[in-house]
Scaffold this motif. Structure first.
Motif, PDB file in Angstrom:
ATOM      1  N   LYS A 341       0.825  -1.199   0.000  1.00 22.42           N
ATOM      2  CA  LYS A 341       0.000   0.000   0.000  1.00 22.42           C
ATOM      3  C   LYS A 341       0.867   1.260   0.000  1.00 22.42           C
ATOM      4  CE  LYS A 341      -3.274  -2.213  -0.547  1.00 22.42           C
ATOM      5  NZ  LYS A 341      -4.311  -2.049  -1.571  1.00 22.42           N
ATOM      6  N   PRO A 342       0.486   2.274  -0.765  1.00 23.90           N
ATOM      7  CA  PRO A 342       1.123   3.572  -0.579  1.00 23.90           C
ATOM      8  C   PRO A 342       0.774   4.087   0.821  1.00 23.90           C
ATOM      9  CG  PRO A 342      -0.200   3.512  -2.596  1.00 23.90           C
ATOM     10  CD  PRO A 342      -0.558   2.296  -1.800  1.00 23.90           C
ATOM     11  N   VAL A 343       1.772   4.582   1.540  1.00 22.75           N
ATOM     12  CA  VAL A 343       1.563   4.968   2.932  1.00 22.75           C
ATOM     13  C   VAL A 343       1.932   6.436   3.116  1.00 22.75           C
ATOM     14  CG1 VAL A 343       2.259   4.584   5.321  1.00 22.75           C
ATOM     15  CG2 VAL A 343       1.996   2.642   3.776  1.00 22.75           C
ATOM     16  N   ILE A 344       1.047   7.141   3.826  1.00 25.06           N
ATOM     17  CA  ILE A 344       1.353   8.487   4.318  1.00 25.06           C
ATOM     18  C   ILE A 344       1.384   8.382   5.843  1.00 25.06           C
ATOM     19  CG2 ILE A 344       0.554  10.866   4.502  1.00 25.06           C
ATOM     20  CD1 ILE A 344      -0.912  10.445   1.833  1.00 25.06           C
ATOM     21  N   SER A 345       2.457   8.868   6.450  1.00 21.01           N
ATOM     22  CA  SER A 345       2.606   8.703   7.895  1.00 21.01           C
ATOM     23  C   SER A 345       3.284   9.908   8.505  1.00 21.01           C
ATOM     24  CB  SER A 345       3.437   7.453   8.196  1.00 21.01           C
ATOM     25  OG  SER A 345       3.657   7.318   9.584  1.00 21.01           O
ATOM     26  N   THR A 346       2.967  10.152   9.751  1.00 22.85           N
ATOM     27  CA  THR A 346       3.758  11.099  10.530  1.00 22.85           C
ATOM     28  C   THR A 346       5.093  10.433  10.870  1.00 22.85           C
ATOM     29  OG1 THR A 346       2.584  10.304  12.490  1.00 22.85           O
ATOM     30  CG2 THR A 346       1.825  12.361  11.490  1.00 22.85           C
ATOM     31  N   PRO A 347       6.125  11.223  11.220  1.00 27.80           N
ATOM     32  CA  PRO A 347       7.480  10.665  11.370  1.00 27.80           C
ATOM     33  C   PRO A 347       7.770  10.095  12.758  1.00 27.80           C
ATOM     34  CG  PRO A 347       7.575  13.032  11.529  1.00 27.80           C
ATOM     35  CD  PRO A 347       6.150  12.699  11.223  1.00 27.80           C
ATOM     36  N   ARG A 359       9.539   4.077   0.196  1.00 25.14           N
ATOM     37  CA  ARG A 359       8.473   3.092   0.425  1.00 25.14           C
ATOM     38  C   ARG A 359       7.235   3.734   1.029  1.00 25.14           C
ATOM     39  NH1 ARG A 359      13.218   0.341   1.924  1.00 25.14           N
ATOM     40  NH2 ARG A 359      12.937   0.901   4.133  1.00 25.14           N
ATOM     41  N   GLY A 360       7.272   5.043   1.272  1.00 25.80           N
ATOM     42  CA  GLY A 360       6.135   5.768   1.818  1.00 25.80           C
ATOM     43  C   GLY A 360       6.463   7.238   1.896  1.00 25.80           C
ATOM     44  N   ALA A 361       5.506   8.021   2.357  1.00 25.77           N
ATOM     45  CA  ALA A 361       5.689   9.466   2.444  1.00 25.77           C
ATOM     46  C   ALA A 361       5.469   9.924   3.877  1.00 25.77           C
ATOM     47  CB  ALA A 361       4.704  10.174   1.518  1.00 25.77           C
ATOM     48  N   LEU A 362       6.349  10.796   4.374  1.00 23.96           N
ATOM     49  CA  LEU A 362       6.260  11.306   5.737  1.00 23.96           C
ATOM     50  C   LEU A 362       5.771  12.749   5.735  1.00 23.96           C
ATOM     51  CD1 LEU A 362       9.612   9.935   7.231  1.00 23.96           C
ATOM     52  CD2 LEU A 362       7.321   8.947   7.421  1.00 23.96           C
ATOM     53  N   GLY A 380      -3.318  11.997  -7.527  1.00 26.54           N
ATOM     54  CA  GLY A 380      -3.255  12.642  -8.834  1.00 26.54           C
ATOM     55  C   GLY A 380      -2.146  12.137  -9.719  1.00 26.54           C
ATOM     56  N   THR A 381      -1.192  11.375  -9.175  1.00 27.61           N
ATOM     57  CA  THR A 381      -0.076  10.852  -9.978  1.00 27.61           C
ATOM     58  C   THR A 381       0.031   9.348  -9.761  1.00 27.61           C
ATOM     59  OG1 THR A 381       1.395  11.464  -8.160  1.00 27.61           O
ATOM     60  CG2 THR A 381       1.254  12.994 -10.024  1.00 27.61           C
ATOM     61  N   PRO A 382      -0.770   8.572 -10.484  1.00 28.19           N
ATOM     62  CA  PRO A 382      -0.776   7.112 -10.311  1.00 28.19           C
ATOM     63  C   PRO A 382       0.596   6.470 -10.466  1.00 28.19           C
ATOM     64  CG  PRO A 382      -2.624   7.815 -11.664  1.00 28.19           C
ATOM     65  CD  PRO A 382      -1.756   9.020 -11.474  1.00 28.19           C
ATOM     66  N   ALA A 383       1.452   7.024 -11.324  1.00 35.72           N
ATOM     67  CA  ALA A 383       2.765   6.408 -11.533  1.00 35.72           C
ATOM     68  C   ALA A 383       3.581   6.443 -10.249  1.00 35.72           C
ATOM     69  CB  ALA A 383       3.511   7.132 -12.653  1.00 35.72           C
ATOM     70  N   ILE A 384       3.545   7.583  -9.543  1.00 34.38           N
ATOM     71  CA  ILE A 384       4.273   7.687  -8.267  1.00 34.38           C
ATOM     72  C   ILE A 384       3.666   6.741  -7.247  1.00 34.38           C
ATOM     73  CG2 ILE A 384       4.805   9.215  -6.337  1.00 34.38           C
ATOM     74  CD1 ILE A 384       4.957  11.528  -8.319  1.00 34.38           C
ATOM     75  N   ARG A 385       2.330   6.716  -7.206  1.00 34.70           N
ATOM     76  CA  ARG A 385       1.649   5.851  -6.229  1.00 34.70           C
ATOM     77  C   ARG A 385       1.964   4.380  -6.465  1.00 34.70           C
ATOM     78  NH1 ARG A 385      -3.190   7.223  -7.368  1.00 34.70           N
ATOM     79  NH2 ARG A 385      -4.169   5.308  -8.157  1.00 34.70           N
ATOM     80  N   HIS A 386       1.923   3.942  -7.711  1.00 33.68           N
ATOM     81  CA  HIS A 386       2.165   2.531  -7.997  1.00 33.68           C
ATOM     82  C   HIS A 386       3.634   2.156  -7.794  1.00 33.68           C
ATOM     83  CE1 HIS A 386      -1.904   2.069  -9.123  1.00 33.68           C
ATOM     84  NE2 HIS A 386      -1.826   2.717 -10.290  1.00 33.68           N
ATOM     85  N   ALA A 387       4.543   3.079  -8.082  1.00 30.38           N
ATOM     86  CA  ALA A 387       5.958   2.795  -7.818  1.00 30.38           C
ATOM     87  C   ALA A 387       6.205   2.624  -6.321  1.00 30.38           C
ATOM     88  CB  ALA A 387       6.829   3.922  -8.380  1.00 30.38           C
ATOM     89  N   MET A 388       5.535   3.459  -5.507  1.00 31.91           N
ATOM     90  CA  MET A 388       5.639   3.339  -4.057  1.00 31.91           C
ATOM     91  C   MET A 388       5.080   1.993  -3.598  1.00 31.91           C
ATOM     92  SD  MET A 388       4.060   5.889  -1.150  1.00 31.91           S
ATOM     93  CE  MET A 388       4.948   7.334  -1.734  1.00 31.91           C
ATOM     94  N   ARG A 389       3.940   1.602  -4.155  1.00 30.62           N
ATOM     95  CA  ARG A 389       3.344   0.296  -3.836  1.00 30.62           C
ATOM     96  C   ARG A 389       4.329  -0.840  -4.078  1.00 30.62           C
ATOM     97  NH1 ARG A 389      -1.771  -1.758  -6.595  1.00 30.62           N
ATOM     98  NH2 ARG A 389      -1.475  -3.318  -4.961  1.00 30.62           N
ATOM     99  N   LYS A 390       4.950  -0.811  -5.246  1.00 34.06           N
ATOM    100  CA  LYS A 390       5.839  -1.917  -5.627  1.00 34.06           C
ATOM    101  C   LYS A 390       7.052  -1.983  -4.701  1.00 34.06           C
ATOM    102  CE  LYS A 390       8.210  -3.967  -9.594  1.00 34.06           C
ATOM    103  NZ  LYS A 390       8.496  -3.820 -11.054  1.00 34.06           N
ATOM    104  N   ARG A 391       7.643  -0.810  -4.407  1.00 32.99           N
ATOM    105  CA  ARG A 391       8.801  -0.817  -3.510  1.00 32.99           C
ATOM    106  C   ARG A 391       8.424  -1.368  -2.141  1.00 32.99           C
ATOM    107  NH1 ARG A 391      10.016   4.059  -6.379  1.00 32.99           N
ATOM    108  NH2 ARG A 391       8.776   5.300  -4.906  1.00 32.99           N
ATOM    109  N   ALA A 392       7.270  -0.970  -1.659  1.00 31.26           N
ATOM    110  CA  ALA A 392       6.821  -1.451  -0.345  1.00 31.26           C
ATOM    111  C   ALA A 392       6.593  -2.951  -0.366  1.00 31.26           C
ATOM    112  CB  ALA A 392       5.537  -0.721   0.055  1.00 31.26           C
TER     113      ALA A 392
END
Length: 796
Positions: A341-347, A359-362, A380-392
Motif C-alpha cells: 500500500k502507498p503509505v502516508i505517515s507522521t514521522p 516506500r512511503g511518504a512522511l 493525482g499521480t498514479p505512476a508515483i503511487r504505484h511505484a511506491m506500492r511496488k517498492r513497499a
C-alpha cells in the motif's frame, strides 16, 4: 518540512540485521563437530492472545500460528495475561493464563513451565500488559525459570523513568537474547540500557503474505466500489491523530470528490473502560462539523485477521497520522507495507525506518494541510503511487510470517548453541549459597523408594520409580557394592542407620544370580517390570560391573551366605571377561578381580585374568596416546576415570611401573581436560557427542557417573603417590554434586537423598534414577572415608 534526523554515528554500536546478512555481521558461532544445535521441541510464548483485543494479542497469536505452520503444532503453548477477572475464551493452545495484578500467578507460572519441561520461553514484552510498577511482575516469572528466554521488545524507551529502566535492565539480564523490530530499538537498547549489540537480534514485525492485487477487487465488500479509499485501522485511542486526517478531507475532496476515509477498529478496551467512546464520538462530531460526515466510514469492531486483510487490500492509500514520535513498532504500518500500500505517515520512529527509500511518504505531526497535500499528490499521480506500492511490497517479502517464524527459530537455535558453549547460571542459582567442601548426611530414602522385592529399578520420573523401564544388572551391581561398603564403614555411625534394610544386599545379589545366563556364561542386563528378560546376554560393561560387585562382596562382606553365593557366581563369570574388548568392561572387571585378590591372593586364575586385562588396557594406552591426547581410546566417552583407576590399581598390585605411570599420566590429562578454563571447576565430558580426538568437546549433558568415577580415581592416585593434589581433585569432582558446576545447581537432593540425573545446558535433569543416586552415594562414602581417616582402599 523538517523531520527528525535519526543517525547511528557511534562505532561502539552494533548494527543488527536480519536474514542472511545477519549471519555475516554478527559474531560467528563456532561449528560443533559432534552435534548440530537442535530446534526446541517445546516452546512457551508469553504475551496477550486473541480473543483479547490488543496489538500484542494479535502479534502473539500470529506468531504462534506461523511457527506452528512451519514447524508443527506440538511445539507450542501460550500464556496470556488477563486484565479482567473473567478472562477470555482462549483456544486450546493457551495452557495457563496469568492474572495481571496477582504476583503469585507469575510465580506459579514459572513452576508450571519448569515441570512441563519447556525448552524455550519467548516473552512478548510491553510494559503495560504486566502488573506491578512498570510491569515488574513479569520479573518474578523470569527469575524462576530454568530454561532459556528470548524476549521480543515491543516498546523501547529513549527516556525511561527509574522503574522502567530497572525493569528493562533486568529483563535484558534474564533473557538469553532480545529480539527487536527496528534498528532504532537496537540503538536505544545499547545506548540507554547498556545491552551489548551481540545479544540483540533483528526480526521484523510479521505480515500476512497477501497477493499484490488491485484495490478495486475488495471494495465491493465495504460498499465503496468506484471510490478512492483512504484507510486507518487499529484500536482507537486519542494518540492516533485521526482527527488530523478528518480535518484534511475538505481540501482532499476539493480535488478528488470520490474519496472516502475508512476508520476500522474498536476503541481500545482500556480507553473504553476508562472514558467510554468519547474519542470516537469526538471524531464523528468533527466529521459532521467540517462537512465530511458522509465520507468518513467508521467500522466499530475488532477486526479478525481475515477482515484486517480485506480492509488493507481495499485501500488505495494507508495513513498512520500518529501524534507522537516515540513508537518503535507499529503492526498496522507493517501490515500495510506487506500488502503493498502507498503509505502516508507522521514521522514516528518506526515509520522513519520502515518507509525509507521511497516506500512511503512522511508528513509533520498534527499537520492536516500536509496530509491533504500528500494525499492529493498521490491520488493525482498514479505512476508515483504505484511505484511506491511496488517498492513497499517487494521490501516486505522478508517480513511475511513464514520468514519471521524462521527468524525466531534461528534465534532459538542460536540460544541453544550458545548455552552449549557458554552455560548460563539461573537467577535462583545465583541467589542461593552453595555449601562446598562439606559432606552432607547420608540419606537413604530414595534408595528405599527405588528398591522393591526384585531389586533396584533403574529409572525414576522426578522422584517416583519408573516401573515401565524395569531393572538393570548395571544398577543392581552398583547397589550391591554400595550396601556392602556401607556395612563395612559401619552403618551405626550414620544418622540414618535405622533406614538401612538388611535385606538389600540379598535382593541385589539375588538379582545378579537371576541375571546370569549359565549357558552363555554372560549376565543379562535389562529385565522388564513383568520379569521378562529383554536379551539373552547383556553388554560387556554390565558383565564387568557384575564381576566388580561380586569381588567387592567377597572381599568385604562377613555374611557367609552372601559370600558363598557370590563366590560361586564369581567363579562362573570370571573366565568370560578374558575375551572382552570394551575398555570399560575390562576396567570394571579389574576393580572386582583386585578386590577378590585382596582376600584370595593365591587364586592363579584370577591373577592370570587380571594380568591379561591390565596389559590389554596398557597396550591400548601405549598405542593411542600422543603428546596431546593421553588416553586409551580416540574418544572420551563415559565412566572415563575408571580406566585410569584400574591401571593404577593393577599396576600397584603387580608392581608394574608402566601401568602406574599410564594411570597417573592419563588421569592427570583427564583432570586438565575436565576443568573449566575460567573458574577451574569440574566439567565432565558431556554425553551429547562425547569428545573425539581432533574433534569438539561436548559440554553437555553432564552425568553423575563421571563425577563419581573421578572421585574414586583421584583417591586411588592419592593412595599410590601420597600427593595431596589428588585429594583436591577428588573434592573438585565431589563438589560438582553440591553445585560447583557450570549451572551452579546442586545435583544432590537433600530432601530425598537421591541425585538428579545430570546437567542439561539450561537446567538439571530432575529425574533421580538409580545410576545417578548410587554414583553420588558411592562417592559420598569414599569422601567420608577420606575425611575420617587416611583413606581406606574403597574401590568405587
Amino acid at each position: 518540512m523538517a523531520l527528525p534526523n535519526i543517525l547511528f554515528p557511534k562505532p561502539v554500536l552494533e548494527v543488527v540485521v536480519s536474514g542472511p546478512r545477519a549471519r555475516q555481521m554478527v559474531s560467528p558461532v563456532p561449528r560443533r563437530l559432534h552435534s548440530k544445535p537442535s530446534l526446541p521441541s517445546r516452546i512457551a510464548v508469553i504475551g496477550n492472545y486473541l480473543p483479547r483485543h490488543c496489538g500484542i494479542a494479535t502479534f502473539t497469536t500470529d506468531l504462534c500460528e506461523a511457527i506452528s505452520a512451519e514447524y508443527g503444532t506440538a511445539r507450542l503453548m501460550a500464556l496470556p495475561v488477563n486484565d479482567t477477572e473473567q478472562g477470555y475464551d482462549y483456544p486450546a493452545r493457551v495452557r495457563w493464563s496469568l492474572a495481571q495484578d496477582d504476583v503469585s500467578s507469575f510465580q506459579q507460572a514459572a513452576e508450571f513451565l519448569n515441570f512441563n519441561n519447556i525448552d524455550m520461553v519467548c516473552l512478548q514484552h510491553e510494559y503495560g500488559i504486566f502488573g506491578g510498577a512498570a510491569g515488574s511482575h513479569i520479573l518474578h516469572l523470569l527469575r524462576g525459570l530454568k530454561m532459556p528466554v528470548v524476549t521480543t521488545l515491543h516498546t523501547v524507551l529513549r527516556e525511561p523513568d527509574p522503574n522502567q529502566l530497572m525493569v528493562m535492565k533486568e529483563i535484558a539480564e534474564l533473557s538469553d537474547r532480545l529480539i527487536v523490530m527496528s534498528q532504532l530499538s537496537s540503538q536505544m537498547l545499547q545506548e540507554v540500557f547498556k545491552v551489548p549489540g551481540s545479544k540483540i537480534d533483528m526480526v521484523p514485525h510479521g505480515v500476512p503474505d497477501l497477493p499484490f492485487l488491485d484495490p478495486n477487487f475488495y471494495k465491493d465488500r465495504f460498499g465503496v466500489e468506484g471510490k478512492a479509499v483512504l484507510l486507518t485501522f487499529g484500536l482507537l485511542s486519542p494518540n492516533k491523530g485521526i482527527e488530523n486526517v478528518i480535518q484534511a478531507l475538505p481540501q482532499i475532496l476539493s480535488q478528488h470528490r470520490n474519496v472516502v476515509y475508512i476508520v476500522a477498529g474498536a476503541t481500545h478496551p482500556h480507553i473504553l473502560r476508562r472514558e467510554g467512546d468519547r474519542y470516537r464520538d469526538s471524531l464523528q462530531a468533527l466529521a459532521k462539523q467540517v462537512g465530511v460526515e458522509s465520507q468518513v466510514i467508521f467500522h466499530n469492531h475488532f477486526a479478525t485477521p481475515e477482515e484486517m486483510a480485506a480492509f488493507i487490500s481495499a485501500a488505495d492509500i494507508y495513513i498512520t497520522p500518529y501524534r507522537h514520535e516515540a513508537q518503535v513498532v507499529s503492526g498496522t504500518l507493517a501490515y500495510a507495507l506487506g500488502a503493498g500500500k502507498p503509505v502516508i505517515s507522521t514521522p514516528y520512529w518506526y515509520a522513519i525506518e520502515l518507509l525509507d527509500d521511497g516506500r512511503g511518504a512522511l508528513v509533520p505531526f498534527q499537520d492536516s494541510a500536509a496530509i491533504a497535500q500528500k494525499t492529493i499528490e498521490l491520488l493525482g499521480t498514479p505512476a508515483i503511487r504505484h511505484a511506491m506500492r511496488k517498492r513497499a511490497y517487494l521490501f516486505a517479502r522478508d517480513m511475511t510470517w513464514k520468514r519471521v517464524a524462521q527468524g525466531y527459530m534461528e534465534c532459538f537455535s542460536r540460544v541453544r548453541s550458545d548455552r552449549m558453549e557458554i552455560p548460563q547460571v539461573q537467577f535462583s542459582a545465583r541467589a542461593t549459597p552453595r555449601l562446598l567442601n562439606q559432606l552432607p548426611e547420608l540419606k537413604l530414602d530414595h534408595v528405599n523408594a527405588l528398591t522393591d522385592d526384585t531389586g533396584m529399578l533403574q529409572h525414576a520420573i522426578f522422584t517416583i520409580p519408573n516401573r515401565a523401564e524395569g531393572y538393570a544388572t548395571d544398577d543392581n551391581a552398583r547397589a550391591l557394592i554400595f550396601t556392602v561398603l556401607l556395612e563395612e564403614l559401619g552403618i551405626e555411625h550414620f544418622a540414618q542407620a535405622k533406614s538401612v534394610n538388611p535385606d538389600w544386599p540379598f535382593r541385589y545379589l539375588a538379582f545378579l544370580e537371576h541375571a546370569f545366563n549359565s549357558e552363555k556364561k554372560r549376565f543379562r542386563n535389562f529385565l522388564g517390570y513383568d520379569h521378562r528378560w529383554m536379551e539373552e546376554e547383556g553388554s560387556e560393561d554390565s558383565h564387568g560391573r557384575a564381576l566388580w560387585a561380586l569381588g567387592t562382596l567377597l572381599a568385604r562382606s562377613t555374611n557367609p551366605g552372601l559370600r558363598g553365593a557370590a563366590g560361586r557366581l564369581f567363579e562362573y563369570s570370571l573366565s568370560t571377561v578374558v575375551e572382552f574388548r570394551s575398555p570399560r568392561a575390562c576396567a570394571y572387571a579389574l576393580l572386582g578381580i583386585q578386590e577378590y585378590l585382596h582376600s584370595y591372593p593365591g587364586d592363579r586364575d584370577a591373577q592370570r585374568v587380571r594380568l591379561a586385562l591390565a596389559r590389554r588396557l596398557l597396550d591400548l594406552y601405549e598405542t593411542v596416546q600422543t603428546p596431546d591426547w593421553k588416553w586409551f581410546e580416540d574418544v572420551l566417552a563415559y565412566g572415563n576415570a575408571r580406566l585410569s583407576q584400574a591401571m593404577l590399581l593393577a599396576g600397584s598390585a603387580c608392581a608394574d611401573e608402566c601401568m602406574v605411570s599410564a594411570g597417573l599420566e592419563s588421569l592427570n590429562w583427564l583432570m586438565e581436560t575436565q576443568r573449566c578454563e575460567t573458574t577451574g571447576h569440574f566439567v565432565p565430558i558431556g554425553s551429547q557427542g562425547f569428545y573425539r580426538k581432533d574433534g569438539e568437546k561436548a559440554r553437555f549433558d553432564q552425568q553423575p557417573i563421571e563425577a563419581a568415577s573421578t572421585v574414586s580415581a583421584c583417591l586411588q592416585a592419592y593412595r599410590v603417590t601420597g600427593d595431596s593434589r589428588w585429594c583436591d581433585g577428588a573434592w573438585s569432582a565431589f563438589n560438582w554434586f553440591l553445585g560447583d558446576n557450570d549451572l551452579q545447581l546442586p545435583l544432590y537432593d537433600s530432601v530425598t537423598g537421591g541425585c538428579r540425573d545430570g546437567l542439561h545446558p539450561d537446567r538439571a535433569n530432575e529425574n533421580q534414577g538409580a545410576e545417578s543416586t548410587l554414583s553420588f552415594l558411592m562417592a559420598l562414602l569414599e569422601m567420608r572415608a577420606l575425611q575420617e581417616s587416611e583413606p581406606k582402599e574403597i574401590l568405587l
